[in-house]
Motif scaffolding. Structure first.
Motif, PDB file in Angstrom:
ATOM      1  N   THR A  45     -28.255  78.921 -60.029  1.00  0.00           N
ATOM      2  CA  THR A  45     -27.110  79.660 -59.489  1.00  0.00           C
ATOM      3  C   THR A  45     -26.589  80.701 -60.481  1.00  0.00           C
ATOM      4  O   THR A  45     -25.428  81.107 -60.381  1.00  0.00           O
ATOM      5  CB  THR A  45     -25.973  78.680 -59.139  1.00  0.00           C
ATOM      6  N   THR A  46     -27.424  81.153 -61.394  1.00  0.00           N
ATOM      7  CA  THR A  46     -26.954  82.067 -62.441  1.00  0.00           C
ATOM      8  C   THR A  46     -26.499  83.409 -61.873  1.00  0.00           C
ATOM      9  O   THR A  46     -25.572  84.011 -62.403  1.00  0.00           O
ATOM     10  CB  THR A  46     -28.048  82.301 -63.493  1.00  0.00           C
ATOM     11  N   ASP A  47     -27.113  83.920 -60.825  1.00  0.00           N
ATOM     12  CA  ASP A  47     -26.742  85.224 -60.270  1.00  0.00           C
ATOM     13  C   ASP A  47     -25.808  85.119 -59.071  1.00  0.00           C
ATOM     14  O   ASP A  47     -25.579  86.106 -58.374  1.00  0.00           O
ATOM     15  CB  ASP A  47     -27.997  86.004 -59.862  1.00  0.00           C
ATOM     16  N   ILE A  48     -25.296  83.948 -58.813  1.00  0.00           N
ATOM     17  CA  ILE A  48     -24.411  83.748 -57.660  1.00  0.00           C
ATOM     18  C   ILE A  48     -22.967  83.718 -58.136  1.00  0.00           C
ATOM     19  O   ILE A  48     -22.610  82.952 -59.033  1.00  0.00           O
ATOM     20  CB  ILE A  48     -24.774  82.455 -56.902  1.00  0.00           C
ATOM     21  N   GLU A  49     -22.154  84.572 -57.531  1.00  0.00           N
ATOM     22  CA  GLU A  49     -20.751  84.664 -57.911  1.00  0.00           C
ATOM     23  C   GLU A  49     -19.969  83.495 -57.310  1.00  0.00           C
ATOM     24  O   GLU A  49     -20.111  83.190 -56.126  1.00  0.00           O
ATOM     25  CB  GLU A  49     -20.176  85.984 -57.400  1.00  0.00           C
ATOM     26  N   PRO A  50     -19.146  82.818 -58.116  1.00  0.00           N
ATOM     27  CA  PRO A  50     -18.351  81.712 -57.586  1.00  0.00           C
ATOM     28  C   PRO A  50     -17.363  82.210 -56.533  1.00  0.00           C
ATOM     29  O   PRO A  50     -16.884  83.337 -56.595  1.00  0.00           O
ATOM     30  CB  PRO A  50     -17.590  81.181 -58.802  1.00  0.00           C
ATOM     31  N   MET A  51     -17.088  81.337 -55.568  1.00  0.00           N
ATOM     32  CA  MET A  51     -16.124  81.704 -54.540  1.00  0.00           C
ATOM     33  C   MET A  51     -15.230  80.509 -54.225  1.00  0.00           C
ATOM     34  O   MET A  51     -15.630  79.363 -54.377  1.00  0.00           O
ATOM     35  CB  MET A  51     -16.825  82.192 -53.282  1.00  0.00           C
ATOM     36  N   ALA A  52     -14.016  80.810 -53.823  1.00  0.00           N
ATOM     37  CA  ALA A  52     -13.062  79.749 -53.504  1.00  0.00           C
ATOM     38  C   ALA A  52     -13.294  79.209 -52.103  1.00  0.00           C
ATOM     39  O   ALA A  52     -13.029  78.047 -51.817  1.00  0.00           O
ATOM     40  CB  ALA A  52     -11.635  80.266 -53.633  1.00  0.00           C
ATOM     41  N   HIS A  53     -13.789  80.059 -51.221  1.00  0.00           N
ATOM     42  CA  HIS A  53     -14.013  79.650 -49.835  1.00  0.00           C
ATOM     43  C   HIS A  53     -15.156  80.489 -49.279  1.00  0.00           C
ATOM     44  O   HIS A  53     -15.250  81.686 -49.578  1.00  0.00           O
ATOM     45  CB  HIS A  53     -12.730  79.876 -49.015  1.00  0.00           C
ATOM     46  N   PRO A  54     -16.041  79.915 -48.449  1.00  0.00           N
ATOM     47  CA  PRO A  54     -17.178  80.688 -47.956  1.00  0.00           C
ATOM     48  C   PRO A  54     -16.797  81.787 -46.969  1.00  0.00           C
ATOM     49  O   PRO A  54     -17.568  82.695 -46.724  1.00  0.00           O
ATOM     50  CB  PRO A  54     -18.069  79.638 -47.291  1.00  0.00           C
ATOM     51  N   MET A  55     -15.618  81.729 -46.406  1.00  0.00           N
ATOM     52  CA  MET A  55     -15.179  82.740 -45.448  1.00  0.00           C
ATOM     53  C   MET A  55     -14.108  83.611 -46.101  1.00  0.00           C
ATOM     54  O   MET A  55     -13.248  83.109 -46.812  1.00  0.00           O
ATOM     55  CB  MET A  55     -14.574  82.090 -44.196  1.00  0.00           C
ATOM     56  N   ASP A  56     -14.153  84.893 -45.842  1.00  0.00           N
ATOM     57  CA  ASP A  56     -13.089  85.779 -46.315  1.00  0.00           C
ATOM     58  C   ASP A  56     -11.959  85.731 -45.295  1.00  0.00           C
ATOM     59  O   ASP A  56     -11.828  86.602 -44.436  1.00  0.00           O
ATOM     60  CB  ASP A  56     -13.606  87.215 -46.469  1.00  0.00           C
ATOM     61  N   ALA A  57     -11.173  84.693 -45.365  1.00  0.00           N
ATOM     62  CA  ALA A  57     -10.091  84.515 -44.407  1.00  0.00           C
ATOM     63  C   ALA A  57      -8.763  84.452 -45.138  1.00  0.00           C
ATOM     64  O   ALA A  57      -8.676  83.960 -46.257  1.00  0.00           O
ATOM     65  CB  ALA A  57     -10.308  83.229 -43.605  1.00  0.00           C
ATOM     66  N   THR A  58      -7.750  84.954 -44.504  1.00  0.00           N
ATOM     67  CA  THR A  58      -6.413  84.831 -45.052  1.00  0.00           C
ATOM     68  C   THR A  58      -5.628  83.875 -44.167  1.00  0.00           C
ATOM     69  O   THR A  58      -5.838  83.831 -42.950  1.00  0.00           O
ATOM     70  CB  THR A  58      -5.696  86.196 -45.106  1.00  0.00           C
ATOM     71  N   GLN A  59      -4.746  83.150 -44.797  1.00  0.00           N
ATOM     72  CA  GLN A  59      -3.953  82.182 -44.055  1.00  0.00           C
ATOM     73  C   GLN A  59      -2.673  82.821 -43.561  1.00  0.00           C
ATOM     74  O   GLN A  59      -2.004  83.551 -44.291  1.00  0.00           O
ATOM     75  CB  GLN A  59      -3.596  81.008 -44.973  1.00  0.00           C
ATOM     76  N   ARG A  60      -2.343  82.519 -42.327  1.00  0.00           N
ATOM     77  CA  ARG A  60      -1.054  82.978 -41.812  1.00  0.00           C
ATOM     78  C   ARG A  60      -0.001  82.004 -42.295  1.00  0.00           C
ATOM     79  O   ARG A  60      -0.093  80.806 -42.059  1.00  0.00           O
ATOM     80  CB  ARG A  60      -1.077  83.028 -40.291  1.00  0.00           C
ATOM     81  N   LEU A  61       0.977  82.513 -42.995  1.00  0.00           N
ATOM     82  CA  LEU A  61       2.018  81.669 -43.559  1.00  0.00           C
ATOM     83  C   LEU A  61       3.327  81.914 -42.833  1.00  0.00           C
ATOM     84  O   LEU A  61       3.618  83.021 -42.389  1.00  0.00           O
ATOM     85  CB  LEU A  61       2.186  81.965 -45.053  1.00  0.00           C
ATOM     86  N   ARG A  62       4.116  80.868 -42.738  1.00  0.00           N
ATOM     87  CA  ARG A  62       5.430  81.015 -42.117  1.00  0.00           C
ATOM     88  C   ARG A  62       6.419  81.528 -43.164  1.00  0.00           C
ATOM     89  O   ARG A  62       6.176  81.459 -44.359  1.00  0.00           O
ATOM     90  CB  ARG A  62       5.906  79.693 -41.539  1.00  0.00           C
TER      91      ARG A  62
END
Length: 94
Positions: A45-62
């Motif tokens: 995984t040397t050339d793979i950039e770490p990610m927090a979540h596999p989807m580029d999604a934003t959460q709707r917050l109240r």
């Protein structure tokens, strides 16, 4: 190699009961999971950039707004021990 005795020891440490008729299938299931983990760890995984979540999604917050009134004084007036606005509790760690 994972043995049934290993699974019994782990179950004992986790304070779980393991029925004898389920021991073999549980051992095989855990062994399969460990094999999968070994496979994933062997990948390069040397050339793979770490990610927090596999989807580029934003959460709707109240909107962050206060919905309850401050009852600190009322609650602390009923507490057995209070000091400087904090509840005093018995020490549990030596």
């Amino acid at each position: 190699m994972l043995t049934t005795d290993d699974v019994y020891k782990a179950a004992h440490l986790a304070r779980l009961s393991l029925a004898e008729d389920k021991a073999a299938t549980t051992t095989q299931a855990i062994a399969n999971i460990l094999d999968l983990v070994d496979q994933m760890q062997s990948l390069d995984t040397t050339d793979i950039e770490p990610m927090a979540h596999p989807m580029d999604a934003t959460q709707r917050l109240r909107i962050d707004e206060v919905t309850e009134v401050n009852q600190r004084e009322l609650l602390q007036s009923q507490a057995p021990a209070v000091e400087q606005g904090l509840f005093l509790v018995p020490r549990v760690i030596e």
